[in-house]
Motif scaffolding. Structure first.
Motif, PDB file in Angstrom:
ATOM      1  N   PRO A  56      -1.312   4.394  10.071  1.00  0.00           N
ATOM      2  CA  PRO A  56      -2.623   3.968   9.571  1.00  0.00           C
ATOM      3  C   PRO A  56      -2.554   3.653   8.076  1.00  0.00           C
ATOM      4  O   PRO A  56      -1.942   4.402   7.303  1.00  0.00           O
ATOM      5  N   LEU A  57      -3.185   2.554   7.673  1.00  0.00           N
ATOM      6  CA  LEU A  57      -3.220   2.186   6.263  1.00  0.00           C
ATOM      7  C   LEU A  57      -3.767   3.333   5.425  1.00  0.00           C
ATOM      8  O   LEU A  57      -3.258   3.606   4.329  1.00  0.00           O
ATOM      9  N   ASP A  58      -4.768   4.036   5.947  1.00  0.00           N
ATOM     10  CA  ASP A  58      -5.387   5.129   5.198  1.00  0.00           C
ATOM     11  C   ASP A  58      -4.412   6.262   4.894  1.00  0.00           C
ATOM     12  O   ASP A  58      -4.597   6.992   3.922  1.00  0.00           O
ATOM     13  N   THR A  59      -3.375   6.421   5.687  1.00  0.00           N
ATOM     14  CA  THR A  59      -2.360   7.447   5.411  1.00  0.00           C
ATOM     15  C   THR A  59      -1.625   7.109   4.122  1.00  0.00           C
ATOM     16  O   THR A  59      -1.392   7.973   3.275  1.00  0.00           O
ATOM     17  N   TYR A  60      -1.255   5.841   3.973  1.00  0.00           N
ATOM     18  CA  TYR A  60      -0.589   5.420   2.739  1.00  0.00           C
ATOM     19  C   TYR A  60      -1.508   5.620   1.541  1.00  0.00           C
ATOM     20  O   TYR A  60      -1.086   6.110   0.495  1.00  0.00           O
ATOM     21  N   THR A  61      -2.770   5.241   1.703  1.00  0.00           N
ATOM     22  CA  THR A  61      -3.748   5.364   0.614  1.00  0.00           C
ATOM     23  C   THR A  61      -3.959   6.823   0.239  1.00  0.00           C
ATOM     24  O   THR A  61      -3.892   7.182  -0.942  1.00  0.00           O
ATOM     25  N   ALA A  62      -4.204   7.679   1.238  1.00  0.00           N
ATOM     26  CA  ALA A  62      -4.488   9.093   0.979  1.00  0.00           C
ATOM     27  C   ALA A  62      -3.294   9.803   0.343  1.00  0.00           C
ATOM     28  O   ALA A  62      -3.473  10.672  -0.507  1.00  0.00           O
ATOM     29  N   GLU A  63      -2.093   9.430   0.756  1.00  0.00           N
ATOM     30  CA  GLU A  63      -0.890  10.082   0.237  1.00  0.00           C
ATOM     31  C   GLU A  63      -0.308   9.365  -0.975  1.00  0.00           C
ATOM     32  O   GLU A  63       0.723   9.764  -1.503  1.00  0.00           O
ATOM     33  N   GLN A  64      -0.975   8.276  -1.393  1.00  0.00           N
ATOM     34  CA  GLN A  64      -0.538   7.474  -2.534  1.00  0.00           C
ATOM     35  C   GLN A  64       0.928   7.077  -2.414  1.00  0.00           C
ATOM     36  O   GLN A  64       1.734   7.252  -3.333  1.00  0.00           O
ATOM     37  N   VAL A  65       1.250   6.536  -1.239  1.00  0.00           N
ATOM     38  CA  VAL A  65       2.598   6.072  -0.938  1.00  0.00           C
ATOM     39  C   VAL A  65       2.549   4.551  -0.817  1.00  0.00           C
ATOM     40  O   VAL A  65       1.606   3.996  -0.251  1.00  0.00           O
ATOM     41  N   ALA A  66       3.561   3.883  -1.328  1.00  0.00           N
ATOM     42  CA  ALA A  66       3.613   2.424  -1.261  1.00  0.00           C
ATOM     43  C   ALA A  66       3.754   1.949   0.185  1.00  0.00           C
ATOM     44  O   ALA A  66       4.486   2.541   0.977  1.00  0.00           O
ATOM     45  N   HIS A 133      -8.793  13.274   6.470  1.00  0.00           N
ATOM     46  CA  HIS A 133      -9.217  12.477   5.321  1.00  0.00           C
ATOM     47  C   HIS A 133     -10.656  11.996   5.470  1.00  0.00           C
ATOM     48  O   HIS A 133     -11.083  11.082   4.757  1.00  0.00           O
ATOM     49  N   GLY A 134     -11.393  12.592   6.443  1.00  0.00           N
ATOM     50  CA  GLY A 134     -12.787  12.233   6.651  1.00  0.00           C
ATOM     51  C   GLY A 134     -12.983  10.890   7.327  1.00  0.00           C
ATOM     52  O   GLY A 134     -14.038  10.272   7.210  1.00  0.00           O
ATOM     53  N   LEU A 135     -11.985  10.436   8.050  1.00  0.00           N
ATOM     54  CA  LEU A 135     -12.035   9.139   8.715  1.00  0.00           C
ATOM     55  C   LEU A 135     -11.870   9.307  10.214  1.00  0.00           C
ATOM     56  O   LEU A 135     -11.494  10.378  10.686  1.00  0.00           O
ATOM     57  N   SER A 136     -12.128   8.245  10.947  1.00  0.00           N
ATOM     58  CA  SER A 136     -11.913   8.294  12.395  1.00  0.00           C
ATOM     59  C   SER A 136     -11.116   7.076  12.827  1.00  0.00           C
ATOM     60  O   SER A 136     -11.093   6.052  12.144  1.00  0.00           O
ATOM     61  N   LEU A 137     -10.472   7.208  13.969  1.00  0.00           N
ATOM     62  CA  LEU A 137      -9.694   6.114  14.540  1.00  0.00           C
ATOM     63  C   LEU A 137     -10.621   5.254  15.385  1.00  0.00           C
ATOM     64  O   LEU A 137     -11.294   5.760  16.287  1.00  0.00           O
ATOM     65  N   THR A 138     -10.668   3.968  15.085  1.00  0.00           N
ATOM     66  CA  THR A 138     -11.456   3.011  15.858  1.00  0.00           C
ATOM     67  C   THR A 138     -10.540   1.855  16.262  1.00  0.00           C
ATOM     68  O   THR A 138      -9.421   1.738  15.737  1.00  0.00           O
ATOM     69  N   PRO A 139     -10.998   0.995  17.151  1.00  0.00           N
ATOM     70  CA  PRO A 139     -10.180  -0.168  17.506  1.00  0.00           C
ATOM     71  C   PRO A 139      -9.827  -1.042  16.294  1.00  0.00           C
ATOM     72  O   PRO A 139      -8.813  -1.721  16.296  1.00  0.00           O
ATOM     73  N   ASP A 140     -10.679  -1.001  15.260  1.00  0.00           N
ATOM     74  CA  ASP A 140     -10.459  -1.841  14.086  1.00  0.00           C
ATOM     75  C   ASP A 140      -9.770  -1.141  12.924  1.00  0.00           C
ATOM     76  O   ASP A 140      -9.585  -1.731  11.862  1.00  0.00           O
ATOM     77  N   THR A 141      -9.368   0.122  13.098  1.00  0.00           N
ATOM     78  CA  THR A 141      -8.695   0.841  12.016  1.00  0.00           C
ATOM     79  C   THR A 141      -7.441   0.070  11.608  1.00  0.00           C
ATOM     80  O   THR A 141      -6.590  -0.232  12.459  1.00  0.00           O
ATOM     81  N   PRO A 142      -7.307  -0.263  10.309  1.00  0.00           N
ATOM     82  CA  PRO A 142      -6.124  -1.013   9.872  1.00  0.00           C
ATOM     83  C   PRO A 142      -4.840  -0.186   9.982  1.00  0.00           C
ATOM     84  O   PRO A 142      -4.794   0.964   9.552  1.00  0.00           O
ATOM     85  N   MET A 143      -3.833  -0.802  10.554  1.00  0.00           N
ATOM     86  CA  MET A 143      -2.522  -0.178  10.750  1.00  0.00           C
ATOM     87  C   MET A 143      -1.461  -0.994  10.024  1.00  0.00           C
ATOM     88  O   MET A 143      -1.517  -2.221  10.008  1.00  0.00           O
ATOM     89  N   VAL A 144      -0.496  -0.294   9.440  1.00  0.00           N
ATOM     90  CA  VAL A 144       0.676  -0.966   8.892  1.00  0.00           C
ATOM     91  C   VAL A 144       1.707  -0.988  10.011  1.00  0.00           C
ATOM     92  O   VAL A 144       2.188   0.056  10.456  1.00  0.00           O
ATOM     93  N   SER A 145       1.988  -2.175  10.481  1.00  0.00           N
ATOM     94  CA  SER A 145       2.925  -2.395  11.580  1.00  0.00           C
ATOM     95  C   SER A 145       4.235  -2.869  10.955  1.00  0.00           C
ATOM     96  O   SER A 145       4.277  -3.922  10.327  1.00  0.00           O
ATOM     97  N   GLU A 146       5.278  -2.066  11.117  1.00  0.00           N
ATOM     98  CA  GLU A 146       6.539  -2.345  10.443  1.00  0.00           C
ATOM     99  C   GLU A 146       7.678  -2.482  11.448  1.00  0.00           C
ATOM    100  O   GLU A 146       7.768  -1.730  12.416  1.00  0.00           O
TER     101      GLU A 146
END
Length: 155
Positions: A56-66, A133-146
């Motif tokens: 999840p994009l929010d994981t990178y944001t919350a953990e301040q990881v590139a 992180h106070g968020l929920s998983l939805t169909p539109d949750t942004p994911m980093v696909s690598e």
């Protein structure tokens, strides 16, 4: 013989290729406090069964990881946090959860390889982390696909 350090493995890799001054980060897959899980994922990468991941994009944001970028190099660590290989990011895309493709799910190398199984597994995996992180998983949750490729092995 495996490299003694990430720095040595990176040096050994650089002797076999021209990385044009690229740098690297160390990386492992799974929870660091679960060496068995990390080792299983490392083994899947080394065997070629796992060539992709989603976070999840929010994981990178919350953990301040590139966020991984195309061309990034990572020294892969095993369950003992020892360097075993070098990975190169070849695809990094931002995609909504329900738009992750069946092909990508297959290349993650988990479960039975189907998109249905992937969604079930990832819902179970991502929901608690997002809720932390106070968020929920939805169909539109942004994911980093690598997608990554194994470019060098220590052995």
């Amino acid at each position: 013989m495996p490299a003694q350090s990430a720095e040595q493995l990176w040096k050994d890799f650089n002797e076999t290729t021209d990385t044009n001054g690229a740098s690297y980060q160390t990386r492992w897959f799974g929870e660091q406090n679960n060496p068995t899980q990390v080792q299983a994922l490392t083994d899947a990468i080394l065997s070629g069964a796992k060539t992709a991941t989603t976070t999840p994009l929010d994981t990178y944001t919350a953990e301040q990881v590139a966020i991984p970028q195309v061309g990034d190099y990572n020294v892969l660590l095993d369950g003992n946090m020892k360097p075993v290989a070098v990975l190169k990011t070849v695809v990094s895309e931002l995609i909504p959860f329900y738009r992750i493709s069946g092909e990508h799910a297959y290349h993650e190398g988990d479960g039975d390889g189907t998109i249905g199984d992937w969604r079930k597994r990832k819902t179970e995996e991502f929901t608690p982390a997002l809720e932390d992180h106070g968020l929920s998983l939805t169909p539109d949750t942004p994911m980093v696909s690598e997608v990554f490729e194994l470019v060098y092995r220590a052995d």
